[in-house]
Write an enzyme that holds these catalytic residues in place. Structure first.
Site, mmCIF file in Angstrom:
data_model
loop_
_atom_site.group_PDB
_atom_site.id
_atom_site.type_symbol
_atom_site.label_atom_id
_atom_site.label_comp_id
_atom_site.label_asym_id
_atom_site.label_seq_id
_atom_site.Cartn_x
_atom_site.Cartn_y
_atom_site.Cartn_z
ATOM 1 N N ASN A 1 0.825 -1.211 0.000
ATOM 2 C CA ASN A 1 0.000 0.000 0.000
ATOM 3 C C ASN A 1 0.859 1.261 0.000
ATOM 4 O OD1 ASN A 1 -2.372 1.533 0.039
ATOM 5 N ND2 ASN A 1 -2.407 1.638 2.257
ATOM 6 N N ASP B 1 -15.824 0.644 -2.604
ATOM 7 C CA ASP B 1 -14.477 0.927 -3.128
ATOM 8 C C ASP B 1 -13.571 -0.296 -3.041
ATOM 9 O OD1 ASP B 1 -15.142 3.524 -3.660
ATOM 10 O OD2 ASP B 1 -14.292 4.341 -1.816
ATOM 11 N N ASP C 1 -10.733 6.869 8.828
ATOM 12 C CA ASP C 1 -9.977 6.196 7.770
ATOM 13 C C ASP C 1 -10.928 5.225 7.085
ATOM 14 O OD1 ASP C 1 -7.204 5.174 6.643
ATOM 15 O OD2 ASP C 1 -8.318 3.390 7.253
ATOM 16 N N CYS D 1 -9.935 10.629 -6.825
ATOM 17 C CA CYS D 1 -10.078 9.896 -5.578
ATOM 18 C C CYS D 1 -10.818 10.780 -4.582
ATOM 19 C CB CYS D 1 -8.683 9.500 -5.057
ATOM 20 S SG CYS D 1 -8.679 8.065 -3.966
ATOM 21 N N GLU E 1 -8.679 6.010 -11.179
ATOM 22 C CA GLU E 1 -7.652 7.054 -11.262
ATOM 23 C C GLU E 1 -7.165 7.124 -12.699
ATOM 24 O OE1 GLU E 1 -3.880 8.580 -11.992
ATOM 25 O OE2 GLU E 1 -4.182 6.417 -11.952
ATOM 26 N N TYR F 1 2.030 7.462 1.161
ATOM 27 C CA TYR F 1 2.762 8.243 0.163
ATOM 28 C C TYR F 1 3.064 9.602 0.757
ATOM 29 C CZ TYR F 1 -1.673 10.651 -0.670
ATOM 30 O OH TYR F 1 -2.828 11.374 -0.507
ATOM 31 N N ILE G 1 -15.779 11.081 -5.274
ATOM 32 C CA ILE G 1 -15.456 9.696 -4.944
ATOM 33 C C ILE G 1 -15.843 9.349 -3.506
ATOM 34 C CG2 ILE G 1 -13.571 7.987 -4.896
ATOM 35 C CD1 ILE G 1 -14.547 8.907 -7.671
ATOM 36 N N HIS H 1 -4.269 14.351 -5.191
ATOM 37 C CA HIS H 1 -3.143 14.239 -4.262
ATOM 38 C C HIS H 1 -2.277 15.485 -4.288
ATOM 39 C CE1 HIS H 1 -4.407 10.062 -4.927
ATOM 40 N NE2 HIS H 1 -4.035 9.890 -3.687
#
Length: 776
Positions: free
Chosen positions: A126, A616, A506, A744, A683, A529, A448, A712
């Protein structure tokens, strides 16, 4: 003597210190000098932790302010021209590649507006890496102040001799791509790139490095011949440096390399090879047989990807297979991969049940495990008798615990029928009923799921956790947040609304907290990330749903909305993959338990008047075995069945959506089609639109929403930019198929940029709606 080694250590720090520092720097609240100082403090702290644990070989250059592959892009002078032309400070240029950079004209300085580079999953983890993006005629040049050398010397000054870690040349190129409008095959650049590695290795040797770890994880893939054949000349050149370079440790992980064993047989000039003996222990004897007469073997026996305590008995047995054939001087005890994928330390967990806590091991504890295993093999089990006995007791306690088994869950699984995996009617029948039920326009717009999680939301959630406000007070606050989000969507003119998910911490943890079989940490953060960290829940036992999890909030949102409200759920594979799963039963069994729990939730949402439900599955691709063959086929079979089991209990008129982020879906398109979701969002903003060609080639009949902008990055895309993306998409998709949405969820964004981006997105959709209305 058997030495212990770690392939990499988590970067964030015990309290997510790096996240806080980088985000403060981006917000203009921390100086560059202070940011760099915090990075140095964390590196020194992490080296000391490993040294104090007794680890013999400690990595350096595993630290990054954003991503280690992005570090190499800058290290090798491979920054695309669209970034270098702005003459940004090196660290700002670095962050621009990672997250984009948008700055208005000021004080005669021109405006800067560049999107980030593409970011994709690191193998089947991930974690996300930034793709090297290469040009025709690409040239490479070593940075004048090479980061691996700087950080090696930094550690050396502190009295710690480290082993620098580099991404190997074949993996660096294979994991890269040609930039838009370019035609270069990255592997053709190997000859251009190798002199930079030679120069870097020489500088590391001059600095005093005794060995260097060169990661070549792509060797676990089924490689095209041109890539596979690149290893031999690359490592003949690097291995021929002799005393001019440090000893080279060729590292692979996340899979076996037996299918590429001929490559290994051509690398006898390298000092050592590392293999992952946690993921694929069966490769051990074959790899031993392929080593050169003096070559060393690093055996990864401590799991770098999960949090379960290492079974010392099993790990020692693996090492002894190697020492019996090679001798102790030629064997290293190692983590299976970098420990980047595990939380920092178990010591921070003050609220975990003591019985369960005894089953776990985080990065700091894994460092100690490595030292113990190395000592047990070197000096004999008696030298660490107390540690081995305590470990055996812990392993046995987990195996016999009543926390792991629920007969009611097992009974329900036994009663699953084939009909439960299928919708009532095929897609043409369903979509006709959905059109009548939902009455959506052409090019429908939606998001999303999540909207920005403000500081106030986090404050109120913390107050609830600490008991400073009541559940009723918190519920009223959440209702007000939902009201605000619904109103904003009305003002923006979106077509299908979401409730914004203000109550969710989350997308996996929120559901795990409402299911049996899970436990949770308070500080078990793992980097996903950049500065984004997640806190994966831990599956310790059989899973079930005691009561509805999301119905109350979705039902309330629908009651105050004038448009269809979309219910938001996380799918069974993503709940599994983004948790730390059990290692005592197969993952397919865990996925099926999750699917049954979600099936109940989907049916309850429909009963509450929610007729668009998104489940999702961004982790479906992530779970794909890295090689083709039976293992991959079996995985796709049970993964698809788990999704279908979770959504197939609803009426034809209820529309099922699913979402995939950062998925190279060409690799498993048949599985995506087999999900039978009515609408698929993916995406796509940083991918070439021609990747959508697979939907044409496979005559995909259902609806698709390729993301039109990158969430992002804080950068706001212009309306024309989004129109251009839609125009590209219409080359591959029909107008009746196409939905318009971001890449996203918007949880990590700020409201100002979110509203601006969505305004441009809605306007672009309306433009095409008008264009096609004229045609039709």
């Amino acid at each position: 003597m058997v030495q212990s080694s770690i392939l990499g250590f988590p970067r964030m720090g015990v309290n997510r210190d790096l996240k806080k520092a980088t985000e403060a720097y981006w917000a203009g609240k921390l100086s560059q000098q202070d940011l760099l100082a915090e990075g140095k403090r964390l590196r020194l702290a992490h080296w000391k932790i490993q040294k104090d644990a007794g680890v013999d070989i400690i990595p350096s250059n595993d630290f990054s302010f954003y991503d280690h592959v992005l570090d190499h892009i800058q290290l090798f002078g491979a920054t695309p021209p669209r970034y270098t032309k702005h003459n940004l400070d090196p660290i700002d240029e670095f962050f621009a590649m990672g997250r984009g950079h948008q700055k208005p004209q000021k004080d005669q300085k021109p405006a800067v507006d560049v999107p980030s580079l593409e970011m994709v999953k690191w193998f089947d983890s991930n974690y996300h890496y930034v793709k090297p993006t290469l040009q025709d005629g690409q040239k490479f040049k070593l940075n004048s102040d090479p980061k691996p050398v700087v950080e090696f010397l930094e550690a050396k000054e502190a009295g710690i001799v480290t082993r620098p870690v580099l991404v190997g040349p074949v993996s660096f190129l294979t994991l890269g791509k040609a930039d838009r409008g370019q035609n270069v095959d990255p592997i053709d650049l190997l000859e251009e790139l190798l002199p930079v590695y030679v120069e870097l290795l020489s500088k590391l040797k001059e600095a005093g490095a005794e060995s260097v770890q060169i990661d070549e994880p792509v060797l676990v893939f089924d490689l095209p011949p041109r890539v596979k054949n690149a290893f031999k000349p690359a490592y003949e050149k690097l291995g021929s440096l002799g005393d001019k370079a440090p000893k080279l440790v060729f590292a692979t992980y996340f899979g076996d390399i037996v299918h590429n064993i001929d490559v290994l047989q051509s690398l006898h000039n390298l000092y050592a090879v590392h293999i992952d003996a946690v993921r694929n222990p069966e490769q051990l004897e074959t790899v031993i047989g392929a080593l050169g007469p003096k070559q060393c073997l690093s055996v990864g026996v401590v799991d770098g990807r999960n949090i379960w305590k290492t079974d010392f008995k099993k790990a020692t047995e693996k090492i002894e297979v190697a020492t019996h054939k090679l001798g102790k001087e030629r064997v290293l005890v190692a983590s299976s991969s970098s420990l980047l994928h595990t939380p920092h330390t178990l010591e921070s967990e003050k609220k975990l049940d003591s019985e369960v806590k005894d089953w776990f091991s985080f990065a700091v504890e894994k460092a100690k495990e490595l030292a113990i295993i190395a000592k047990a093999v070197t000096d004999g089990p008696a030298s660490v008798r107390d540690e081995i006995e305590a470990n055996a007791k812990s392993i046995q306690a987990r195996a016999t615990s009543k926390l792991t088994n629920d007969p009611k869950v097992k009974d329900r699984q036994a009663k699953i029928t084939d009909e439960m995996f299928n919708r009532k009617s095929p897609f043409p029948t369903r979509i006709s009923q959905q059109h009548s039920n939902l009455n959506l326009p052409m090019f429908p717009t939606t998001t999303i799921g999540s909207f920005p999680q403000t500081k106030e939301i986090r404050i109120q959630r913390n107050k609830l956790t600490k008991g400073e406000i009541s559940a009723e007070e918190y519920e009223k606050f959440i209702e007000k947040e939902i009201q605000d989000v619904v109103k904003i969507q009305e003002e923006l003119g979106l077509d299908v609304y979401v409730h914004g998910e203000p109550e969710r911490n989350d997308m996996v943890q929120y559901f795990g907290e409402r299911l049996t079989g899970y436990v949770f940490t308070t500080h078990g953060w793992v980097q996903s990330y950049g500065s984004r960290c997640v806190r994966p829940p831990i599956i310790v036992g059989d899973i079930s749903r005691p009561e509805p999890m999301t119905v109350k909030e979705s039902k309330y949102a629908a009651s105050i909305s004038n448009k269809p409200m979309k219910g938001m759920l996380t799918g069974p594979i993503t709940c599994l993959r983004w948790s730390f799963p059990r290692d005592d039963i197969h993952q397919s069994e865990q996925a099926q338990q999750l699917a049954l729990a979600l099936r109940d939730e989907v049916v309850d949402l429909e009963s509450a008047g929610i007729f668009v439900i998104q489940v999702d599955e961004p982790a479906l691709r992530e779970g794909l075995p890295l090689r083709s063959g039976l293992e991959r086929e079996n995985y796709l079979s049970w993964a698809v069945k788990s999704f279908r089991l979770s959504v197939s209990g609803v009426k034809d008129s209820t529309q099922i959506h699913s979402h995939f982020c950062y998925s190279e879906f060409q690799d498993f398109f048949s599985a995506i089609a087999a999900l039978d979701a009515d609408v698929l969002s993916i995406e796509n903003s940083k991918s070439d639109a021609k990747l959508l060609k697979v939907f044409v080639d496979e005559a995909y009949p259902r609806h698709i929403g390729p993301g039109v902008y990158d969430i992002h990055s804080p950068r706001v895309p212009g309306e024309q930019e989004i129109k251009d993306r839609i125009q590209e998409m219409l080359q591959y998709l029909t107008p009746d198929q196409l939905w318009i949405d971001p890449d996203c969820g918007l949880k990590t964004r700020q409201w100002e940029e979110t509203k601006a981006s969505l305004t441009n997105m809605v306007n672009a959709a309306k433009f095409y709606r008008q264009q096609y209305a004229k045609v039709h």
